[in-house]
Design a protein around this motif. Sequence first.
Motif, mmCIF file in Angstrom:
data_model
loop_
_atom_site.group_PDB
_atom_site.id
_atom_site.type_symbol
_atom_site.label_atom_id
_atom_site.label_comp_id
_atom_site.label_asym_id
_atom_site.label_seq_id
_atom_site.Cartn_x
_atom_site.Cartn_y
_atom_site.Cartn_z
ATOM 1 N N ILE A 35 3.834 -2.821 4.402
ATOM 2 C CA ILE A 35 2.687 -1.743 3.277
ATOM 3 C C ILE A 35 2.285 -2.747 2.980
ATOM 4 O O ILE A 35 0.824 -3.128 2.723
ATOM 5 C CB ILE A 35 3.551 -0.444 2.381
ATOM 6 N N LYS A 36 2.798 -3.826 2.126
ATOM 7 C CA LYS A 36 2.453 -4.594 1.290
ATOM 8 C C LYS A 36 1.335 -5.695 1.830
ATOM 9 O O LYS A 36 0.334 -5.933 0.913
ATOM 10 C CB LYS A 36 3.251 -5.634 0.447
ATOM 11 N N ALA A 37 1.000 -5.939 3.330
ATOM 12 C CA ALA A 37 0.259 -7.229 3.885
ATOM 13 C C ALA A 37 -0.815 -6.541 4.511
ATOM 14 O O ALA A 37 -1.541 -6.532 4.069
ATOM 15 C CB ALA A 37 1.315 -7.740 4.371
ATOM 16 N N GLY A 38 -1.046 -4.772 4.252
ATOM 17 C CA GLY A 38 -1.753 -3.802 4.053
ATOM 18 C C GLY A 38 -2.010 -3.271 6.257
ATOM 19 O O GLY A 38 -2.636 -2.905 6.263
ATOM 20 N N GLU B 63 -0.543 1.660 6.603
ATOM 21 C CA GLU B 63 -0.630 2.706 5.556
ATOM 22 C C GLU B 63 -0.152 3.979 5.397
ATOM 23 O O GLU B 63 0.010 4.661 6.883
ATOM 24 C CB GLU B 63 -2.168 2.988 5.170
ATOM 25 N N SER C 261 11.509 -7.917 6.599
ATOM 26 C CA SER C 261 12.347 -8.624 4.842
ATOM 27 C C SER C 261 12.636 -10.065 5.620
ATOM 28 O O SER C 261 12.883 -10.995 4.484
ATOM 29 C CB SER C 261 13.210 -7.995 4.364
ATOM 30 N N ASP D 217 8.057 -1.975 3.004
ATOM 31 C CA ASP D 217 7.148 -2.466 2.013
ATOM 32 C C ASP D 217 6.400 -3.262 2.590
ATOM 33 O O ASP D 217 5.722 -3.844 1.757
ATOM 34 C CB ASP D 217 8.344 -2.798 1.039
ATOM 35 N N VAL D 218 7.585 -4.001 3.069
ATOM 36 C CA VAL D 218 6.957 -5.392 3.440
ATOM 37 C C VAL D 218 5.380 -5.465 4.273
ATOM 38 O O VAL D 218 4.475 -6.256 3.621
ATOM 39 C CB VAL D 218 8.039 -6.175 4.140
ATOM 40 N N LYS E 231 13.132 -1.540 2.707
ATOM 41 C CA LYS E 231 12.222 -2.281 2.059
ATOM 42 C C LYS E 231 11.646 -3.599 3.471
ATOM 43 O O LYS E 231 10.925 -4.315 3.253
ATOM 44 C CB LYS E 231 13.737 -3.763 1.734
#
Length: 420
Positions: free
Chosen positions: A323-326, A329, A242, A320-321, A317
Amino acid sequence: MENHVATELKEMLKKAQPLFTTKSCCIYKVPYQIRQSNKDAYTPVLVSIGPLHHGNSGLLSMEGQKQFYCQHLIQRSEANLSDMVSCVQQLEPQIRACYSEKIDLTADELVKVIFIDCCFVIDLFLRYYEGTTEDDVILPKNWMRTRVMFDLILLENQVPLFVFEKIYNLVFASRLHGGGFPSFTWLAANDYFSYYNKQGVLTPASNSIAHFTDLLRYFILPPSHKKPSRNRRPLVLGHSASELVEAGVKFQVNKSSHGILDLEFEHGVLKIPHILVGDFAEVWLRNVVALEQCHYPDDHYITDYVSFLTRLVNRDKDADVLIKAGIIESMISGNDTSVAKLINDVDKNIIVSNVNVSYLKICEDLKAYYKHPCHTKMATLRRDYFTTPWKTAASIAGIILLLLTAVQTVCSIFQVKCDE
């Protein structure tokens, strides 16, 4: 006159034995400090293989099923039972030397345990390969099939691969020479454990693999994988995912990678291969890391990977970075844990002597990128003014108000000049 204590010590020391033979040992009890963070990840739930968990009360219900599989393999064997048992008896000293713990079984008792367990696994693999579910309680049930596979990759639940091969080659001698029948190593690597073989690694030479946990490591680090050199410097990143995003670093899935270890950083983009994070991934990752701690103390590339992720993902958090970038998973369900906690727990109490130099370079490059004046100011701006939706809205409103004030001031100056 000799001191009686010295005499007793002398007698005691005559019986001293090393914990294990370093050259032969390849199957270990997971060190106490490592297993404390998740004992279940190292302990079989349904079936024991080998002597370390043999006789555990929670695993006794599967002994009958193992014997049933064993009987089935004997019936289809080209060799008689006596020859099959003699094969294991000849290997007994070598088998015993493969375990880090003292085995409290006589030679005959150990032969029986190894024989039944090996025949069970061989028949299981053949049933899986042939799609045979008749008189079977394991393969038709998804939960049991998956749980048995979990148990078969645990470091403490292993039998040396050479034992399986000796029995298998004896049982199917003529078929193997015919050329159409698969080898045992092929069944393990290309069929039963093919889920873990993400890189499509060719069937390994049997003498290069110690057991099934080692096979999983081989899938990640095949001979074709160019191993970077190693350095004794510590792996220090200094900034989490993050924080790096605040400085302008972009995260992307490394689609051109040949495995999970291939990390790249250039032009402000950190590329990391996709990985599933959940109970399934945790079991194999923990056991491979434990194997490296015990068996590959100077060649622990998977441990390096876990250590890098730990430094990158400190909090939810940060996860999450990724996870959002793929990149990650998440297969975690419930509220008992999180991706960040799982990754950090795998790295707990791990001791390393050196580090993959390519990871060291990535850490240095990321630190240099973060420290660049422009990126530092950008990180400060994002951290102080854009960390939450309310702060972002307030900051945007402030900027708009500032611009409007500036425009109003300019208009006022022009108006004064026009009036003059």
